[in-house]
Design a protein around this motif. Structure first.
Motif, PDB file in Angstrom:
ATOM      1  N   ASP A  93       0.765  -1.244   0.091  1.00  0.00           N
ATOM      2  CA  ASP A  93      -0.015   0.130  -0.047  1.00  0.00           C
ATOM      3  C   ASP A  93       0.826   1.330  -0.091  1.00  0.00           C
ATOM      4  OD1 ASP A  93       0.938  -0.034   2.596  1.00  0.00           O
ATOM      5  OD2 ASP A  93      -1.101   0.088   3.647  1.00  0.00           O
ATOM      6  N   GLY A  94       2.237   1.154   0.036  1.00  0.00           N
ATOM      7  CA  GLY A  94       3.126   2.337  -0.032  1.00  0.00           C
ATOM      8  C   GLY A  94       3.168   3.019   1.167  1.00  0.00           C
ATOM      9  N   ASN A  95       2.718   2.411   2.281  1.00  0.00           N
ATOM     10  CA  ASN A  95       2.793   3.219   3.728  1.00  0.00           C
ATOM     11  C   ASN A  95       4.344   2.915   4.308  1.00  0.00           C
ATOM     12  OD1 ASN A  95       2.729   3.329   6.539  1.00  0.00           O
ATOM     13  ND2 ASN A  95       0.671   3.730   6.229  1.00  0.00           N
ATOM     14  N   SER A  96       4.933   3.810   4.651  1.00  0.00           N
ATOM     15  CA  SER A  96       6.223   3.579   5.306  1.00  0.00           C
ATOM     16  C   SER A  96       6.459   3.618   6.711  1.00  0.00           C
ATOM     17  CB  SER A  96       7.105   4.620   4.748  1.00  0.00           C
ATOM     18  OG  SER A  96       6.993   5.823   5.384  1.00  0.00           O
ATOM     19  N   VAL A  97       5.209   3.673   7.485  1.00  0.00           N
ATOM     20  CA  VAL A  97       5.384   3.927   9.108  1.00  0.00           C
ATOM     21  C   VAL A  97       5.908   2.207   9.506  1.00  0.00           C
ATOM     22  CG1 VAL A  97       3.942   4.015  11.065  1.00  0.00           C
ATOM     23  CG2 VAL A  97       3.617   5.482   9.191  1.00  0.00           C
ATOM     24  N   ASP A  98       6.891   2.306  10.293  1.00  0.00           N
ATOM     25  CA  ASP A  98       7.376   1.008  10.964  1.00  0.00           C
ATOM     26  C   ASP A  98       6.955   1.222  12.355  1.00  0.00           C
ATOM     27  OD1 ASP A  98       8.596  -0.821  12.364  1.00  0.00           O
ATOM     28  OD2 ASP A  98      10.732  -0.255  11.150  1.00  0.00           O
ATOM     29  N   MET A  99       5.874   0.684  12.972  1.00  0.00           N
ATOM     30  CA  MET A  99       5.393   0.776  14.239  1.00  0.00           C
ATOM     31  C   MET A  99       6.219   0.615  15.394  1.00  0.00           C
ATOM     32  SD  MET A  99       2.458   2.285  14.213  1.00  0.00           S
ATOM     33  CE  MET A  99       1.821   1.849  15.823  1.00  0.00           C
ATOM     34  N   ASP A 100       7.247  -0.305  15.226  1.00  0.00           N
ATOM     35  CA  ASP A 100       8.397  -0.793  16.213  1.00  0.00           C
ATOM     36  C   ASP A 100       9.325   0.526  16.152  1.00  0.00           C
ATOM     37  OD1 ASP A 100       7.240  -3.249  16.769  1.00  0.00           O
ATOM     38  OD2 ASP A 100       8.443  -4.170  15.221  1.00  0.00           O
ATOM     39  N   ARG A 101       9.771   1.047  15.064  1.00  0.00           N
ATOM     40  CA  ARG A 101      10.505   2.309  14.969  1.00  0.00           C
ATOM     41  C   ARG A 101       9.970   3.369  15.711  1.00  0.00           C
ATOM     42  NH1 ARG A 101      11.937   3.676   9.416  1.00  0.00           N
ATOM     43  NH2 ARG A 101       9.715   4.694   9.365  1.00  0.00           N
ATOM     44  N   GLU A 102       8.652   3.459  15.390  1.00  0.00           N
ATOM     45  CA  GLU A 102       7.749   4.825  15.632  1.00  0.00           C
ATOM     46  C   GLU A 102       7.641   4.764  17.415  1.00  0.00           C
ATOM     47  OE1 GLU A 102       7.261   7.456  13.979  1.00  0.00           O
ATOM     48  OE2 GLU A 102       7.784   6.302  12.206  1.00  0.00           O
ATOM     49  N   ARG A 103       7.281   3.530  17.878  1.00  0.00           N
ATOM     50  CA  ARG A 103       7.192   3.326  19.147  1.00  0.00           C
ATOM     51  C   ARG A 103       8.370   3.588  19.934  1.00  0.00           C
ATOM     52  NH1 ARG A 103       4.980  -1.732  18.286  1.00  0.00           N
ATOM     53  NH2 ARG A 103       2.775  -1.385  17.517  1.00  0.00           N
ATOM     54  N   ALA A 104       9.502   3.239  19.539  1.00  0.00           N
ATOM     55  CA  ALA A 104      10.790   3.326  20.066  1.00  0.00           C
ATOM     56  C   ALA A 104      11.143   4.763  19.980  1.00  0.00           C
ATOM     57  CB  ALA A 104      11.746   2.625  19.401  1.00  0.00           C
ATOM     58  N   THR A 105      10.884   5.430  19.066  1.00  0.00           N
ATOM     59  CA  THR A 105      11.346   6.843  18.878  1.00  0.00           C
ATOM     60  C   THR A 105      10.270   7.731  19.689  1.00  0.00           C
ATOM     61  OG1 THR A 105      11.762   6.420  16.453  1.00  0.00           O
ATOM     62  CG2 THR A 105      11.506   8.752  17.227  1.00  0.00           C
ATOM     63  N   PHE A 106       8.974   7.261  19.774  1.00  0.00           N
ATOM     64  CA  PHE A 106       8.025   7.899  20.915  1.00  0.00           C
ATOM     65  C   PHE A 106       8.506   7.830  21.971  1.00  0.00           C
ATOM     66  CE2 PHE A 106       4.145   8.870  23.064  1.00  0.00           C
ATOM     67  CZ  PHE A 106       3.509   9.666  22.468  1.00  0.00           C
ATOM     68  N   ALA A 107       8.916   6.542  22.431  1.00  0.00           N
ATOM     69  CA  ALA A 107       9.473   6.561  24.114  1.00  0.00           C
ATOM     70  C   ALA A 107      10.639   7.244  24.336  1.00  0.00           C
ATOM     71  CB  ALA A 107       9.572   5.157  24.130  1.00  0.00           C
ATOM     72  N   GLU A 108      11.559   7.016  23.466  1.00  0.00           N
ATOM     73  CA  GLU A 108      12.905   7.976  23.395  1.00  0.00           C
ATOM     74  C   GLU A 108      12.630   9.426  23.534  1.00  0.00           C
ATOM     75  OE1 GLU A 108      17.168   8.588  21.163  1.00  0.00           O
ATOM     76  OE2 GLU A 108      15.331   7.870  20.223  1.00  0.00           O
ATOM     77  N   ASN A 109      11.644  10.175  22.826  1.00  0.00           N
ATOM     78  CA  ASN A 109      11.437  11.329  22.712  1.00  0.00           C
ATOM     79  C   ASN A 109      10.663  12.121  23.931  1.00  0.00           C
ATOM     80  OD1 ASN A 109      11.815  13.899  21.035  1.00  0.00           O
ATOM     81  ND2 ASN A 109       9.559  13.881  21.002  1.00  0.00           N
ATOM     82  N   SER A 110       9.962  10.897  24.428  1.00  0.00           N
ATOM     83  CA  SER A 110       8.960  11.490  25.686  1.00  0.00           C
ATOM     84  C   SER A 110      10.017  11.490  26.802  1.00  0.00           C
ATOM     85  CB  SER A 110       8.096  10.323  25.956  1.00  0.00           C
ATOM     86  OG  SER A 110       7.222  10.252  25.091  1.00  0.00           O
ATOM     87  N   VAL A 111      10.878  10.534  26.834  1.00  0.00           N
ATOM     88  CA  VAL A 111      11.959  10.472  28.109  1.00  0.00           C
ATOM     89  C   VAL A 111      12.825  11.727  27.807  1.00  0.00           C
ATOM     90  CG1 VAL A 111      14.192   9.491  28.863  1.00  0.00           C
ATOM     91  CG2 VAL A 111      12.028   8.208  28.582  1.00  0.00           C
ATOM     92  N   LYS A 112      13.157  12.326  26.700  1.00  0.00           N
ATOM     93  CA  LYS A 112      14.270  13.334  26.359  1.00  0.00           C
ATOM     94  C   LYS A 112      13.407  14.733  26.997  1.00  0.00           C
ATOM     95  CE  LYS A 112      17.609  11.257  23.669  1.00  0.00           C
ATOM     96  NZ  LYS A 112      18.084  11.322  22.473  1.00  0.00           N
ATOM     97  N   TYR A 113      11.958  14.638  26.694  1.00  0.00           N
ATOM     98  CA  TYR A 113      11.112  15.655  26.704  1.00  0.00           C
ATOM     99  C   TYR A 113      11.063  15.924  28.207  1.00  0.00           C
ATOM    100  CZ  TYR A 113       7.017  18.525  26.923  1.00  0.00           C
ATOM    101  OH  TYR A 113       6.060  19.571  26.807  1.00  0.00           O
TER     102      TYR A 113
END
Length: 137
Positions: A93-113
């Protein structure tokens, strides 16, 4: 001394604002994980912070060469600083969202925030303590 304090607070405020913007981008990616053709977006945080603090000119932004040129709005960031995430797997379907990567990035950014927020709170507390007279405690 006061100039150093305001520079530090301005830096941290810029970092907090950019962390919030990055969190918004990541949340948008997660929300569109099932949208056909959606391409995940992210920002180069360190590059965005350098641009926001004036260490580098903003990519794609004109610079004023004369004093009567109009200046950009303070803190204005366009889409120029955003990057497209590469798909880790090909999707039909051409979607480039990798949920594992997004969840990890979301958690890392939350900690840094949260860390940036704690740093700002600590700096404000230190300044308030320094302004108290010895008789106040």
């Amino acid at each position: 001394m006061m100039n150093r304090l305001t520079q530090s607070m301005d830096f941290q405020a810029n970092a907090l604002s950019l962390r919030a913007e990055r969190q918004r981008l990541i949340a948008s990616n997660i929300a569109n994980a099932d949208t056909p053709g959606y391409v995940a977006r992210d920002m180069d945080f360190s590059q965005a912070l350098r641009e926001a603090t004036g260490s580098l000119p903003v990519a794609g932004q004109m610079t004023a060469t004369r004093s009567n040129h109009m200046q950009p709005l303070a803190g204005a960031r366009g889409e120029a600083g955003l990057r497209y995430a590469l798909a880790s797997q090909t999707n039909l379907d051409g979607n480039s969202v990798d949920m594992d990567r997004e969840r990890a990035t979301f958690a890392e950014n939350s900690v840094k925030y949260e860390a940036t927020l704690r740093f700002i709170n600590g700096s404000v507390k230190t300044m308030l303590d320094a302004m108290k007279s010895p008789s106040q405690g």
